[in-house]
Enzyme design. Structure first.
Site, PDB file in Angstrom:
ATOM      1  N   TYR A 277     -13.174   5.828 -14.995  1.00 25.40           N
ATOM      2  CA  TYR A 277     -13.140   4.691 -14.066  1.00 25.40           C
ATOM      3  C   TYR A 277     -13.797   3.478 -14.716  1.00 25.40           C
ATOM      4  O   TYR A 277     -13.271   2.357 -14.661  1.00 25.40           O
ATOM      5  CB  TYR A 277     -13.863   5.071 -12.777  1.00 25.40           C
ATOM      6  CG  TYR A 277     -14.014   3.957 -11.769  1.00 25.40           C
ATOM      7  CD1 TYR A 277     -12.973   3.635 -10.914  1.00 25.40           C
ATOM      8  CD2 TYR A 277     -15.206   3.241 -11.658  1.00 25.40           C
ATOM      9  CE1 TYR A 277     -13.112   2.617  -9.969  1.00 25.40           C
ATOM     10  CE2 TYR A 277     -15.356   2.234 -10.726  1.00 25.40           C
ATOM     11  CZ  TYR A 277     -14.307   1.923  -9.882  1.00 25.40           C
ATOM     12  OH  TYR A 277     -14.453   0.921  -8.963  1.00 25.40           O
TER      13      TYR A 277
ATOM     14  N   ASP B 144       0.845  -1.194   0.000  1.00 22.33           N
ATOM     15  CA  ASP B 144       0.000   0.000   0.000  1.00 22.33           C
ATOM     16  C   ASP B 144       0.881   1.245   0.000  1.00 22.33           C
ATOM     17  O   ASP B 144       2.045   1.197   0.430  1.00 22.33           O
ATOM     18  CB  ASP B 144      -0.923   0.021   1.224  1.00 22.33           C
ATOM     19  CG  ASP B 144      -2.175   0.857   0.996  1.00 22.33           C
ATOM     20  OD1 ASP B 144      -3.236   0.264   0.714  1.00 22.33           O
ATOM     21  OD2 ASP B 144      -2.082   2.098   1.083  1.00 22.33           O
TER      22      ASP B 144
ATOM     23  N   ASN C  59      -5.883  -5.507  -5.837  1.00 28.86           N
ATOM     24  CA  ASN C  59      -7.041  -4.787  -5.323  1.00 28.86           C
ATOM     25  C   ASN C  59      -6.922  -3.276  -5.412  1.00 28.86           C
ATOM     26  O   ASN C  59      -7.936  -2.575  -5.393  1.00 28.86           O
ATOM     27  CB  ASN C  59      -7.249  -5.202  -3.852  1.00 28.86           C
ATOM     28  CG  ASN C  59      -8.272  -4.341  -3.154  1.00 28.86           C
ATOM     29  OD1 ASN C  59      -9.464  -4.425  -3.445  1.00 28.86           O
ATOM     30  ND2 ASN C  59      -7.815  -3.484  -2.239  1.00 28.86           N
TER      31      ASN C  59
ATOM     32  N   LYS D  10     -12.108  -0.304 -15.515  1.00 33.13           N
ATOM     33  CA  LYS D  10     -12.623  -1.566 -14.979  1.00 33.13           C
ATOM     34  C   LYS D  10     -13.052  -2.519 -16.088  1.00 33.13           C
ATOM     35  O   LYS D  10     -12.905  -3.740 -15.965  1.00 33.13           O
ATOM     36  CB  LYS D  10     -13.764  -1.291 -13.998  1.00 33.13           C
ATOM     37  CG  LYS D  10     -13.315  -0.552 -12.743  1.00 33.13           C
ATOM     38  CD  LYS D  10     -12.203  -1.293 -12.009  1.00 33.13           C
ATOM     39  CE  LYS D  10     -11.769  -0.597 -10.740  1.00 33.13           C
ATOM     40  NZ  LYS D  10     -10.708  -1.334 -10.008  1.00 33.13           N
TER      41      LYS D  10
ATOM     42  N   THR E 257     -16.354   1.697   1.670  1.00 34.11           N
ATOM     43  CA  THR E 257     -14.912   1.810   1.813  1.00 34.11           C
ATOM     44  C   THR E 257     -14.533   3.282   1.674  1.00 34.11           C
ATOM     45  O   THR E 257     -15.376   4.117   1.346  1.00 34.11           O
ATOM     46  CB  THR E 257     -14.177   1.006   0.717  1.00 34.11           C
ATOM     47  OG1 THR E 257     -14.392   1.659  -0.550  1.00 34.11           O
ATOM     48  CG2 THR E 257     -14.682  -0.426   0.639  1.00 34.11           C
TER      49      THR E 257
END
Length: 256
Positions: free
Chosen positions: A146, A33, A81, A150, A181
């Site tokens: 976005y 991360d 992820n 994806k 999230t």
């Protein structure tokens, strides 16, 4: 022998929930991360190993795989992820913001797959799961860039499924709806006020674990609140007239 898992975007949200779930099942985790303090804290909590890095840089994925091999001697599971919303307005185009979104959401996946494959082959096989989105299956007009990213990673997963299966490597994707999230933090109260249910990060982590062990190569699991994850069935496209089939026809050209 316990599995070794590598997770990007691991410090919070879906990545952290997946790390908890896998670690609870005995996996040893390498957590990647940008947030140094958060990823170090999670690694300490889970008894794993942390790497601070930016997935838009190819070296980060290579270092993460090397860290797994140096620390644990193998790699079995990879959860790619890391992801961001783009916020790109095509009427007032910001090329830096665009490159950042494509870098995290597409390059980060491509670099992650490329770095992991030699280690997975060395382990005799394994699995890769990409966090995509419902925006990878439908035209989400709230963030077209976005949505493009994806769709790209869903296409990558589908195209790699059969070739990698020959090496004992499963690759799949999860396509969750809106999930509680940090990515949706600014809209959380709007969703709640409208009575719109949000997935939890734990809901998606459970789907990720299912995708790791899916029997069907290239499984793309749709994850929605109150439903069990279900494989998305892609519609077939018409073949050429006359029934001719081109040499080396791409798997799935005429069937989903």
């Amino acid at each position: 022998m316990s599995s070794v898992a590598l997770i990007t975007g691991a410090a919070s949200g879906i990545g952290a929930a997946t790390a908890h779930r896998l670690a609870d099942g005995g996996a040893r985790c390498v957590l990647v991360d940008l947030d140094h303090d958060a990823v170090e804290r999670l690694a300490k909590e889970l008894g794993g190993t942390a790497l601070t890095g930016d997935v838009t840089e190819r070296e980060t994925s290579e270092r993460a795989v090397a860290l797994a091999l140096e620390t644990y001697g193998r790699l079995d599971l990879v959860h790619l992820n890391a992801g961001i919303v783009s916020g790109v307005d095509l009427s007032a185009f910001d090329p830096e913001r665009y490159r950042r979104a494509v870098g995290v959401n597409v390059d980060g996946v491509v670099f992650g797959v490329a770095a992991a494959l030699p280690a997975l082959r060395r382990s005799g096989g394994g699995a890769i799961v990409v966090t995509a989105s419902l925006a990878g299956l439908v035209g989400y007009d709230g963030d077209p860039v976005y949505t493009m990213t994806k769709h790209a990673v869903v296409g990558l997963v589908r195209a790699l499924a059969q070739p990698l299966a020959a090496d004992g490597i499963r690759i799949g994707a999860v396509c969750p709806g809106f999930t509680d999230t940090p990515l949706v933090s600014e809209m959380r109260e709007t969703f709640r006020g409208a009575g719109f249910p949000l997935l939890t990060a734990e809901d998606v982590a459970a789907a990720v674990e299912s995708a790791f062990y899916a029997e069907e190569p290239g499984a793309v699991l749709v994850v929605q609140p109150g439903r069990s994850p279900v494989p998305y069935r892609f519609a077939g496209v018409p073949g050429p007239a006359g029934g001719q089939r081109p040499p080396g026809e791409v798997h799935g050209t005429t069937s989903g």
